[in-house]
Enzyme design. Sequence first.
Site, PDB file in Angstrom:
ATOM      1  N   GLY A  67       0.826  -1.198   0.000  1.00 13.63           N
ATOM      2  CA  GLY A  67       0.000   0.000   0.000  1.00 13.63           C
ATOM      3  C   GLY A  67       0.860   1.248   0.000  1.00 13.63           C
ATOM      4  O   GLY A  67       2.012   1.229   0.450  1.00 13.63           O
ATOM      5  N   GLY A 115       0.070  -4.753   0.791  1.00 10.56           N
ATOM      6  CA  GLY A 115      -1.167  -4.646   0.035  1.00 10.56           C
ATOM      7  C   GLY A 115      -1.215  -5.536  -1.187  1.00 10.56           C
ATOM      8  O   GLY A 115      -2.299  -5.962  -1.616  1.00 10.56           O
ATOM      9  N   GLU A 138       5.546  -5.207   7.796  1.00  7.05           N
ATOM     10  CA  GLU A 138       4.892  -4.065   8.436  1.00  7.05           C
ATOM     11  C   GLU A 138       5.437  -3.706   9.807  1.00  7.05           C
ATOM     12  O   GLU A 138       5.348  -2.545  10.220  1.00  7.05           O
ATOM     13  CB  GLU A 138       3.378  -4.324   8.527  1.00  7.05           C
ATOM     14  CG  GLU A 138       2.641  -4.193   7.202  1.00  7.05           C
ATOM     15  CD  GLU A 138       2.751  -5.440   6.337  1.00  7.05           C
ATOM     16  OE1 GLU A 138       2.235  -5.415   5.217  1.00  7.05           O
ATOM     17  OE2 GLU A 138       3.352  -6.443   6.784  1.00  7.05           O
ATOM     18  N   ASP A 146      -1.362  -6.629   7.857  1.00  8.16           N
ATOM     19  CA  ASP A 146      -2.802  -6.431   7.709  1.00  8.16           C
ATOM     20  C   ASP A 146      -3.305  -7.092   6.423  1.00  8.16           C
ATOM     21  O   ASP A 146      -2.845  -8.162   6.074  1.00  8.16           O
ATOM     22  CB  ASP A 146      -3.138  -4.933   7.786  1.00  8.16           C
ATOM     23  CG  ASP A 146      -2.442  -4.110   6.706  1.00  8.16           C
ATOM     24  OD1 ASP A 146      -1.485  -4.611   6.070  1.00  8.16           O
ATOM     25  OD2 ASP A 146      -2.859  -2.957   6.469  1.00  8.16           O
TER      26      ASP A 146
END
Length: 352
Positions: A67, A115, A138, A146
């Site tokens: 992301g 992502g 992350e 996530d």
Amino acid sequence: MSTEAPDVILEEINNKGIITLNRPKVLNALDLSMVKKIVPALQKWEKDGKVCVIVKGAGEKSFCAGGDVKNIVLDGMKGGKLGHEFFREEYAMNGMIGNYKIPYIALIDGIVMGGGVGLSVHGKYRVATERSLFAMPETQIGLFPDVGGSYFLPRLKGKIGSYLALTGERLKGADLLKAKIATHYITSNKLQDLENAIVQCQSASEIERTLDKFSIQDNNPFVLEPVIDKIDACFSSNSVEQIFERLEKDGSDWAIKTLGKLKKMSPTSLKVTLKIINEGKKLSLIEALQVEYRVAVGCLSHHDFYEGVRALLVDKDQNPKWKPSTVREVTDDIVDRHFARLSEDKELKHKL
């Protein structure tokens, strides 16, 4: 008229939907604009009863490197809410992919991180190549694995998922297949041939046969095989402190290197990550994503996410100053605050 290339290319060919992530200069990093184009296309193609959907990345370096957290942090520093909207839309998309009713095929050639993992791993088929490079790094930026990481990572064999989540360790090529992150493995020079063959398929069973026909075996041992027992022994604890203790007690080169890596990560992220991985094992993908959204909102109001992105992606000094600075200083209260339920209007809702 703008001559700027679209960030996502959407095509319909022979009753197949094809998504190309088209930001090769930034390794196809996923942003809100892209999500808002992908989701309606997925909805339409599912409703239309397309034979399948193929998703791939432009260029030869990356499927999707994650992301676009840099812009989220820059916006958040000015009091903006881009992060809240992006994570909400992204996680809803991850849930849609995991519950998609037609075959979803991700060609995960090149870098697949963060992502990009969320855009691929929940789909029915994930095709890796020798150029594939997987990681969920992350904890290095004050976030947590996530995009449904709390769902799929604890379902990997033994404690591999906890290890990958906490350390951000990278897996390459055929090791994605051996870890069960990929479902098929081919050489990158056959990708176009595979795509052409899938476009000619008329049914889900024909797609499966085509993928199996192209898939090859790699006879090398899984890269983590020599340390799999150590991973299971050290990462089976429910406390980060005890994982540190077990690695110290082990004392092998691998354990010392792993401990050194963990000590560079956000201490808060390590504790939040271990908790969410342990909880995610008991949840459905949709439930896991709802918890993840609460935790993401928690990270958006915590120092470490901004500091981690600053150190790695903005100033690039690679020297984050975490607060708290040690694992022992991260209290249960700090961790639990990340998991607090949001007001009903702010909770993640899935429209499946």
